[in-house]
Design an enzyme around this catalytic site. Structure first.
Site, PDB file in Angstrom:
ATOM      1  N   ASP A  47       0.822  -1.205   0.000  1.00  0.00           N
ATOM      2  CA  ASP A  47       0.000   0.000   0.000  1.00  0.00           C
ATOM      3  C   ASP A  47       0.860   1.261   0.000  1.00  0.00           C
ATOM      4  O   ASP A  47       2.020   1.249   0.429  1.00  0.00           O
ATOM      5  CB  ASP A  47      -0.911   0.024   1.226  1.00  0.00           C
ATOM      6  CG  ASP A  47      -2.280  -0.575   0.950  1.00  0.00           C
ATOM      7  OD1 ASP A  47      -2.542  -0.927  -0.204  1.00  0.00           O
ATOM      8  OD2 ASP A  47      -3.077  -0.680   1.902  1.00  0.00           O
ATOM      9  N   LYS A  69      -3.218   3.285  -2.816  1.00  0.00           N
ATOM     10  CA  LYS A  69      -4.611   3.721  -2.775  1.00  0.00           C
ATOM     11  C   LYS A  69      -4.682   4.873  -1.787  1.00  0.00           C
ATOM     12  O   LYS A  69      -4.496   4.693  -0.586  1.00  0.00           O
ATOM     13  CB  LYS A  69      -5.549   2.596  -2.342  1.00  0.00           C
ATOM     14  CG  LYS A  69      -5.551   1.412  -3.289  1.00  0.00           C
ATOM     15  CD  LYS A  69      -6.573   0.371  -2.875  1.00  0.00           C
ATOM     16  CE  LYS A  69      -7.966   0.782  -3.269  1.00  0.00           C
ATOM     17  NZ  LYS A  69      -8.160   0.848  -4.709  1.00  0.00           N
ATOM     18  N   MET A 185      -9.204   9.812   7.460  1.00  0.00           N
ATOM     19  CA  MET A 185      -9.528  10.348   6.137  1.00  0.00           C
ATOM     20  C   MET A 185     -10.587  11.449   6.210  1.00  0.00           C
ATOM     21  O   MET A 185     -11.506  11.512   5.406  1.00  0.00           O
ATOM     22  CB  MET A 185      -9.987   9.216   5.206  1.00  0.00           C
ATOM     23  CG  MET A 185      -8.921   8.148   4.979  1.00  0.00           C
ATOM     24  SD  MET A 185      -9.544   6.660   4.146  1.00  0.00           S
ATOM     25  CE  MET A 185     -10.375   5.820   5.515  1.00  0.00           C
TER      26      MET A 185
END
Length: 268
Positions: A47, A69, A185
């Protein structure tokens, strides 16, 4: 320094993929079990948020595939990642899916496990320290406290689907009962979540924004819920970042003088 010998792969009757939590970035926060899995991998799907130092434990002959991502950036399609894991494992490779934080905490580990098991593969999961915990700990702040928080709520700032909406007002009402909010996020949605949380939490509710938790590049700012968007903009904070909201942060601002190179921000 590598101190562990290569670990033989476990005996299995079916091809196996291992989902490994790489933690928040600092390689010293890896578990021993995670290091062993990385060392025996012949193929690693990595990742974007995996710390560079983590890969020092990979064998030199391992094939490393970066499948970044990150919200707002070009990302490797999830379907491609799942197909690649499946095909490599079926070829007999020792496949490790290396994820920032923990595979089962906003890491799509559940989706990948379901896909791989449906394809007839075994799936092992190795937990990692999630960035929400690391962010709070880096500030010397507990997520629960007998005097300030009965529990903690981990929530993502991005719900699945373009039309999905998180009920920040409901989360605010729950947090007001004595819970710490840890928001992943959430920087790009700061205005929306701030407005929703203010429906039940007072503007003076303390919060902190931590960017790059546990890494040398870590930056943080402390303020109040009422000044969240101003705090992010004035300090130039961006993703990846964790927002911690709750009374467990009371007293942190007073201790800022003892923190190494803090980012101080005026509370709005």
């Amino acid at each position: 320094m590598n101190v562990l010998p290569d670990t033989p792969a476990p005996v299995s009757h079916r091809p196996t993929v291992t989902l490994v939590g790489a933690g928040p970035g600092d390689p010293e926060l890896l578990t021993v079990k995670a290091i062993k899995a990385i060392r025996r991998a012949t193929v690693l799907l990595v990742d974007d948020l995996v710390g560079e130092g983590v890969l020092r434990y990979a064998r030199r002959s391992a094939r490393i595939v970066y499948v970044g991502k990150r919200g707002g950036c070009a990302s490797t399609p999830q379907a491609f990642i799942e197909r690649l894991m499946q095909s490599e494992a079926q070829k007999g490779e020792q496949v490790v899916r290396l994820k920032g934080g923990d595979p089962f905490v906003f890491g799509r580990g559940g989706e990948e496990r379901e896909h791989l098991r449906a394809a007839g593969l075994e799936v092992d999961v190795i937990n990692g320290i999630t960035s929400g915990l690391a962010a709070a700990t880096s500030l010397g702040v507990p997520l629960t406290h007998r005097d300030h928080a009965h529990g903690v709520i981990f929530v993502t700032g991005h719900a699945k689907g373009a039309d999905a909406q998180l009920d920040w007002a409901q989360l605010s009402a729950t947090a007001a009962q004595g819970f710490t909010l840890v928001i992943y996020m959430g920087v790009s949605q700061a205005g929306q979540l701030q407005a929703g949380l203010l429906s039940a939490l007072p503007p003076h509710t303390p919060l902190a924004v931590v960017q790059h938790a546990s890494l040398p590049a870590q930056r943080h700012a402390v303020g109040t819920l009422g000044g969240l968007t101003h705090l992010i903009e004035s300090e130039g904070l961006g993703s990846p970042a964790i927002i911690v909201v709750g009374d467990v942060l009371r007293g942190l601002a007073a201790a800022q003088g003892q923190q190494p190179q803090p980012l101080n921000a005026a509370a709005a």
